[in-house]
Design an enzyme around this catalytic site. Sequence first.
Site, short mmCIF file in Angstrom:
data_model
loop_
_atom_site.label_atom_id
_atom_site.label_comp_id
_atom_site.label_asym_id
_atom_site.label_seq_id
_atom_site.Cartn_x
_atom_site.Cartn_y
_atom_site.Cartn_z
N THR A 71 0.70 -2.85 2.50
CA THR A 71 0.20 -4.16 2.12
C THR A 71 0.92 -5.17 3.18
O THR A 71 -0.01 -5.96 4.41
CB THR A 71 -0.06 -4.58 1.17
OG1 THR A 71 -0.37 -3.94 0.39
CG2 THR A 71 -0.30 -6.31 1.11
N HIS A 339 -0.80 4.72 -0.92
CA HIS A 339 -0.70 4.42 0.44
C HIS A 339 -0.10 4.24 1.38
O HIS A 339 1.37 4.02 0.95
CB HIS A 339 -2.07 2.83 1.20
CG HIS A 339 -1.79 1.35 0.21
ND1 HIS A 339 -0.81 1.43 1.02
CD2 HIS A 339 -1.95 1.75 -0.88
CE1 HIS A 339 -0.45 -0.18 0.49
NE2 HIS A 339 -1.14 0.31 -0.65
#
Length: 429
Positions: A71, A339
Site C-alpha cells: 500500500t 498482496h
Amino acid sequence: MSSFLFLLLCTGIGAIWSANIPPLSKKVLMISMDGFRWDYLDMVPETPHIKQMAGNGVQLKYVNNTFITKTFPTHYAIATGLWEETHGIVGNSMYDPLFNETFRMGNTETKWWNEGEPIWITAKKQNLKTGTYFWPGSEVKIQGMYPDIWKRYNGSVPFRDRVDTVVDWFQNGHVDLATLYFNEPDHTGHLFGPFSDEIKAKVREMDSLLGYLINKLNEAGVLSSLNIILTSDHGMTEVNKTTRIIYLDAYVNPDDIYLIPESGPVANILPKPGRENIVYNDLRGKHSKMTVYRKEDIPEHFHYKNNRRVMPIVAIAADGWMIEYNSSSMGKWDPRGNHGYDNRLLDMRPIFVAQGPNFKDNYKTNSINSVDIYPMLCALLGIQPAPHNGTLDNSAEFLDIPGLVSGGSQKGEITLMALVMAIIRHLSG
C-alpha cells in the site's frame, strides 16, 4: 502578409478546434480504492456506476504497478511518478541503516519521505490549491509544505462523509486537485480472499459509493468540469497460512539474523555483520516457492535494489505463498488474501477508470505504469512535473488536452501557435 496571416489563422486554429478538443479544466480528483484488483469488474458484473464511468471516459485493462505491491510504496509511486527504489518508501515497514530506525505505517517524519515530490506539492508550488482526504505521504511536511487541506488518517470516518467533504472542496473553490482514499476492498480481500462472496458484495458496495460521488458532484454543478480518476495500488491473491507458508528458521540459524523489518510475500533480511554469505547460502534454493536474491542481483525490472533501505538479502515468495521468520512471528493473523508479490503477476494489478472533459469518451486500451500517472496528472493540471520515472507518452492516446499531440509531446501545436503570435507581433509592430 495580412492575407497570409488570415489563411494561417483559418487553417491552423481551425485545425485545432476541428478536433473538438475542450479547454484544459485544470481540475482533478484522484480516487484510490485500495486493493481493487483489475478483474473484479469481470467477477462482479453488477457494477453499473464504474461501467458508466468507463463508457463516459477511459478504461484500462489494468495498471502495471511497482514492486513491491504494498500500500505505502505503490501509492507513493503513483503520487510521485517514481520507482520505489527512487522515492525510498520500499515497504510498509522498512529499516534505514543510516537512521538505525525502523519505519512503520503512520510515520510522518519528513526524513523518510524527502526523496520524492508528490503531486500535491508539485501543484501547490505552481499556485494551484490542493486537498488530500487521505493518501500515504499526504500528512508529511515535504519541502517545507503540506497540501492546502489535508486529513490525518482515520479509517473510522464513514466513506460517504469523505465524499461529501471532497465535493464541498470543489463546489466552493477550495481545491484544484484532491485525492480521496478508501481502504476497501483491500480489507475485505485480506479477510475473505479475492473470490469470496464477501469481496463480491464489497465491490458492489464500492460501486454504489462511486455512484453516490458522481451524483453529488453533479448536484454541486462541478461534474462536467472535473477530471476524475479511479485507480488502486495493487490487486489481491489467495493465501493460506496453514498450507502455503515458508518459515525461515527451518533453514537459517537465528543467531545469524539481525533484523527482518518486513515479511510476507517479500522478506527483506538484514544478517548480522559478517554473516551475509552464510544466510544467503542457507536460504538459496532451499524451497521451490521462494526465490532469494542478494541485493545487487535483484533483477532490474523490479527497480528495487538501488536504495539503502532494501536489505542485503531479499526473498520473494511465489504467488499465494508467504514467508515468515517462524510460526510465532505470524501471530494470530490468518488472512485469506494478500498482496506484495511480483508486480508482473496479473493477480497484483489494479484498475484504472477515468472520465472528464480532458479524457476521451468510451476509450478502452491496455495499460500504463503506475509511475505514468504522475506526469498525466501534471498534464491535466497544466503544470510542469518534477523529475520522475514515468512518461506522458503512455497516456497521451486517451487524453484530450490542448496542445498534446501523439508521443506525449506538446511541441507540434504549441509551435504553430507560437508562429501565429510571432506574426501578430510583427504586424502590430
